[in-house]
Design a protein around this motif. Structure first.
Motif, PDB file in Angstrom:
ATOM      1  N   ASP A 241       0.846  -1.193   0.000  1.00 29.13           N
ATOM      2  CA  ASP A 241       0.000   0.000   0.000  1.00 29.13           C
ATOM      3  C   ASP A 241       0.885   1.247   0.000  1.00 29.13           C
ATOM      4  N   SER A 242       1.156   1.782  -1.172  1.00 32.83           N
ATOM      5  CA  SER A 242       2.055   2.940  -1.290  1.00 32.83           C
ATOM      6  C   SER A 242       1.432   4.224  -0.758  1.00 32.83           C
ATOM      7  N   SER A 243       0.108   4.233  -0.564  1.00 33.91           N
ATOM      8  CA  SER A 243      -0.560   5.447  -0.086  1.00 33.91           C
ATOM      9  C   SER A 243      -0.353   5.657   1.414  1.00 33.91           C
ATOM     10  N   ASN A 244       0.017   4.604   2.113  1.00 37.34           N
ATOM     11  CA  ASN A 244       0.226   4.688   3.553  1.00 37.34           C
ATOM     12  C   ASN A 244       1.711   4.906   3.818  1.00 37.34           C
ATOM     13  N   LYS A 245       2.057   6.119   4.191  1.00 35.92           N
ATOM     14  CA  LYS A 245       3.466   6.469   4.377  1.00 35.92           C
ATOM     15  C   LYS A 245       4.104   5.695   5.535  1.00 35.92           C
ATOM     16  N   ASP A 246       3.276   5.344   6.551  1.00 31.55           N
ATOM     17  CA  ASP A 246       3.818   4.620   7.698  1.00 31.55           C
ATOM     18  C   ASP A 246       4.276   3.218   7.313  1.00 31.55           C
ATOM     19  N   LEU A 247       3.664   2.670   6.256  1.00 29.02           N
ATOM     20  CA  LEU A 247       3.995   1.315   5.843  1.00 29.02           C
ATOM     21  C   LEU A 247       4.939   1.279   4.646  1.00 29.02           C
ATOM     22  N   HIS A 248       5.295   2.440   4.143  1.00 29.96           N
ATOM     23  CA  HIS A 248       6.076   2.499   2.908  1.00 29.96           C
ATOM     24  C   HIS A 248       7.407   1.750   3.036  1.00 29.96           C
ATOM     25  N   ASP A 249       8.079   1.913   4.178  1.00 33.17           N
ATOM     26  CA  ASP A 249       9.373   1.262   4.381  1.00 33.17           C
ATOM     27  C   ASP A 249       9.289   0.103   5.379  1.00 33.17           C
ATOM     28  N   PHE A 250       8.065  -0.358   5.646  1.00 33.55           N
ATOM     29  CA  PHE A 250       7.896  -1.420   6.644  1.00 33.55           C
ATOM     30  C   PHE A 250       8.440  -2.743   6.124  1.00 33.55           C
ATOM     31  N   ARG A 251       9.217  -3.421   6.954  1.00 33.11           N
ATOM     32  CA  ARG A 251       9.727  -4.752   6.631  1.00 33.11           C
ATOM     33  C   ARG A 251       9.703  -5.588   7.905  1.00 33.11           C
ATOM     34  N   GLY A 252       8.682  -6.428   7.996  1.00 34.35           N
ATOM     35  CA  GLY A 252       8.505  -7.234   9.199  1.00 34.35           C
ATOM     36  C   GLY A 252       8.738  -8.707   8.923  1.00 34.35           C
ATOM     37  N   PHE A 253       9.047  -9.435   9.976  1.00 31.50           N
ATOM     38  CA  PHE A 253       9.316 -10.865   9.856  1.00 31.50           C
ATOM     39  C   PHE A 253       8.284 -11.615  10.691  1.00 31.50           C
ATOM     40  N   LYS A 280      13.182  -4.079  17.289  1.00 31.95           N
ATOM     41  CA  LYS A 280      12.615  -2.723  17.355  1.00 31.95           C
ATOM     42  C   LYS A 280      11.208  -2.752  17.926  1.00 31.95           C
ATOM     43  N   ASP A 281      10.346  -3.603  17.389  1.00 39.98           N
ATOM     44  CA  ASP A 281       9.014  -3.769  17.977  1.00 39.98           C
ATOM     45  C   ASP A 281       8.451  -5.152  17.645  1.00 39.98           C
ATOM     46  N   ILE A 282       7.443  -5.527  18.405  1.00 39.48           N
ATOM     47  CA  ILE A 282       6.757  -6.813  18.249  1.00 39.48           C
ATOM     48  C   ILE A 282       5.271  -6.536  18.108  1.00 39.48           C
ATOM     49  N   ARG A 283       4.637  -7.166  17.132  1.00 41.24           N
ATOM     50  CA  ARG A 283       3.213  -6.922  16.892  1.00 41.24           C
ATOM     51  C   ARG A 283       2.442  -8.229  16.812  1.00 41.24           C
ATOM     52  N   ILE A 298       3.517 -13.827  15.631  1.00 38.20           N
ATOM     53  CA  ILE A 298       3.859 -12.411  15.756  1.00 38.20           C
ATOM     54  C   ILE A 298       4.547 -11.904  14.490  1.00 38.20           C
ATOM     55  N   THR A 299       4.678 -10.583  14.440  1.00 35.24           N
ATOM     56  CA  THR A 299       5.504  -9.904  13.443  1.00 35.24           C
ATOM     57  C   THR A 299       6.507  -9.042  14.186  1.00 35.24           C
ATOM     58  N   ILE A 300       7.783  -9.126  13.817  1.00 32.41           N
ATOM     59  CA  ILE A 300       8.789  -8.287  14.464  1.00 32.41           C
ATOM     60  C   ILE A 300       9.488  -7.423  13.409  1.00 32.41           C
ATOM     61  N   THR A 301       9.974  -6.274  13.855  1.00 32.35           N
ATOM     62  CA  THR A 301      10.859  -5.452  13.031  1.00 32.35           C
ATOM     63  C   THR A 301      12.178  -5.286  13.783  1.00 32.35           C
ATOM     64  N   LEU A 302      13.242  -5.067  13.016  1.00 34.02           N
ATOM     65  CA  LEU A 302      14.582  -4.959  13.592  1.00 34.02           C
ATOM     66  C   LEU A 302      15.153  -3.569  13.384  1.00 34.02           C
ATOM     67  N   ILE A 308      16.912 -11.386   5.433  1.00 33.02           N
ATOM     68  CA  ILE A 308      16.258 -12.513   6.114  1.00 33.02           C
ATOM     69  C   ILE A 308      15.179 -13.048   5.189  1.00 33.02           C
ATOM     70  N   SER A 309      15.043 -14.364   5.146  1.00 34.11           N
ATOM     71  CA  SER A 309      14.008 -14.966   4.304  1.00 34.11           C
ATOM     72  C   SER A 309      13.362 -16.141   5.034  1.00 34.11           C
ATOM     73  N   ARG A 310      12.292 -16.666   4.449  1.00 35.49           N
ATOM     74  CA  ARG A 310      11.598 -17.813   5.030  1.00 35.49           C
ATOM     75  C   ARG A 310      12.577 -18.971   5.249  1.00 35.49           C
ATOM     76  N   GLY A 311      12.471 -19.597   6.418  1.00 30.26           N
ATOM     77  CA  GLY A 311      13.355 -20.709   6.748  1.00 30.26           C
ATOM     78  C   GLY A 311      14.499 -20.318   7.659  1.00 30.26           C
ATOM     79  N   ASP A 312      14.799 -19.008   7.755  1.00 32.09           N
ATOM     80  CA  ASP A 312      15.830 -18.569   8.692  1.00 32.09           C
ATOM     81  C   ASP A 312      15.314 -18.696  10.122  1.00 32.09           C
TER      82      ASP A 312
END
Length: 428
Positions: A241-253, A280-283, A298-302, A308-312
């Motif tokens: 969703d490019s319209s949401n600036k808060d999520l523009h650079d979001f990368r969660g695991f 950084k945070d846990i959701r 959960i989803t975490i950000t660092l 990082i990819s699936r299987g790590d």
């Protein structure tokens, strides 16, 4: 603050030999706790009448497949749910027939308590021994041996005592994971209802708890804070969703905590790369939390940009666990097609997989005598110690230390059928 060691949900399974009364036991438990829906009860009454029975056939409550109700046997694992003022329960009714042992292994893999039924008239049978061995092998810490059908032996205390002594002798000879499981014994009649929810008046010589009292009080808490963190990455979340600036650079695991605790600002490293960062945070969904506990998705950000990819696997930065390309394990062969030591199979472990070959069948176990026997191949329901060589490294633990990262399944790549379930004994 998230409550640790949540004791409100209990997962237990019933197992044992054919016609020991597993389905009737669960039916009686649900019936006497008044947790059966009216329409279900009505359907069971109709089926019981068709069979010419004057009373309810409580086994029909869990025998949900048409084939099960027609044959009067359990084929699939039947899951049922109920709750009391103390706990919520997830029940797995495992089939007793030898050909459906694979379904019993499925039920046992997540159970915290195993109720092993024994017919008071027959005593310990081969399938009783097999299920006991598998129960200990998969690391269930609480075993309740329920000597059922006491009404058919006139509630004879000496018969109950004899079965208990025979079982103790066999159980103590099992050298498998969690050999120190706590074992309790309970006489009962599931058909009549003695010692299930109500005590009845025929077993006054037994002073222990009823089945429900046992389930209400058994302590299955574990010291999660002392377990090593294991967080297999299942998915890398990059919102589009490019319209949401808060999520523009979001990368969660995203993934599920298999063991240990993960807190915001914890120092972590990613395996197999070894790259380090901090949380950084846990959701959970959109909600931010301070810490995550086992079985939470959960989803975490660092704080750092890391590949990082699936299987790590994400662990704490001071963890010494390493990836391996060979390990020794105990497996239960589930397929009707025998094991071929010369061919490659696919090992599925947490969120990672690897092609593997069996380099050695060390021995198979005779469940009657517990003797180790030489073997060149494995047939359905055989239990054996084998060594695997892997094409790609996996991050694993010994099963006795971690049930989640110490377990795997073996898949036939040509059919994609699961052919075996395994427990890791040691890394080579």
């Amino acid at each position: 603050m998230i409550e640790k060691n949540n004791n409100s949900v209990l997962r237990f399974m019933t197992c044992g030999s054919v016609d020991d009364g597993k389905s009737t036991l669960i039916g009686r438990l649900l019936f006497d706790t008044k947790t059966i829906l009216t329409d279900t009860l009505s359907q069971i009454e109709k089926t019981s009448q068709k069979r010419g029975m004057t009373a309810l056939d409580l086994s029909l409550i869990t025998d949900g497949l048409q084939a099960e109700r027609e044959q009067g046997i359990t084929i699939d694992v039947a899951y049922r749910y109920f709750s009391t003022g103390t706990r919520k329960y997830i029940i797995a009714d495992a089939p007793g027939h030898e050909q459906y042992t694979r379904n019993m292994v499925t039920a046992a893999s997540t159970a915290q308590v195993a109720i092993i039924l024994i017919d008071a008239r027959k005593g310990i049978l081969t399938q009783t021994k097999r299920h006991t061995f598998l129960t200990k092998l998969v690391g269930i810490k609480h075993i309740l041996v329920a000597v059922n059908k006491m009404d058919l032996v006139d509630y004879d205390e000496s018969q109950f005592t004899k079965i208990c002594n025979d079982y103790k002798e066999f159980s103590q000879a099992i050298k498998a994971n969690n050999n120190q499981a706590k074992i309790d014994f309970l006489p009962m009649s599931a058909l009549v209802g003695d010692m299930i929810v109500d005590r009845g008046n025929k077993l006054n010589w037994y002073q222990g708890p009823t089945l429900l009292e046992y389930l209400e009080k058994v302590d299955v808490t574990e010291l999660d804070e002392h377990s090593a963190l294991r967080f297999p990455v299942q998915y890398v979340c990059r919102p589009q969703d490019s319209s949401n600036k808060d999520l523009h650079d979001f990368r969660g695991f995203m993934g599920r905590i298999e063991s240990g605790l993960l807190k915001v600002r914890d120092q972590i490293k990613v395996l197999p790369s070894g790259h380090q960062s901090s949380v950084k945070d846990i959701r959970i969904g959109e909600m931010k939390i301070d810490e995550a506990i086992p079985e939470q998705s959960i989803t975490i950000t660092l704080d750092d940009e890391i590949d990082i990819s699936r299987g790590d696997m994400i662990v704490h930065d001071n963890d010494t666990v390493q990836s391996v390309k060979s390990f020794k394990s105990m497996i239960c062969w589930l397929s009707e097609t025998s094991l071929n030591p010369g061919r490659a199979y696919l090992i599925m472990h947490t969120t990672r997989s690897s092609k593997a070959k069996i380099s050695q069948i060390c021995h198979k176990v005779n469940v009657n005598t517990l003797a180790h026997e030489d073997a060149n191949e494995l047939q359905t329901n055989d239990i054996a110690e084998v060594t695997f060589k892997l094409a790609q490294p996996l991050i694993v633990d010994q099963y006795e230390q971690n049930r989640s990262t110490g377990a795997f399944i073996l898949v036939d790549e040509s059919t994609y059928h699961t052919v075996a379930a395994g427990m890791i004994l040691s890394m080579e």
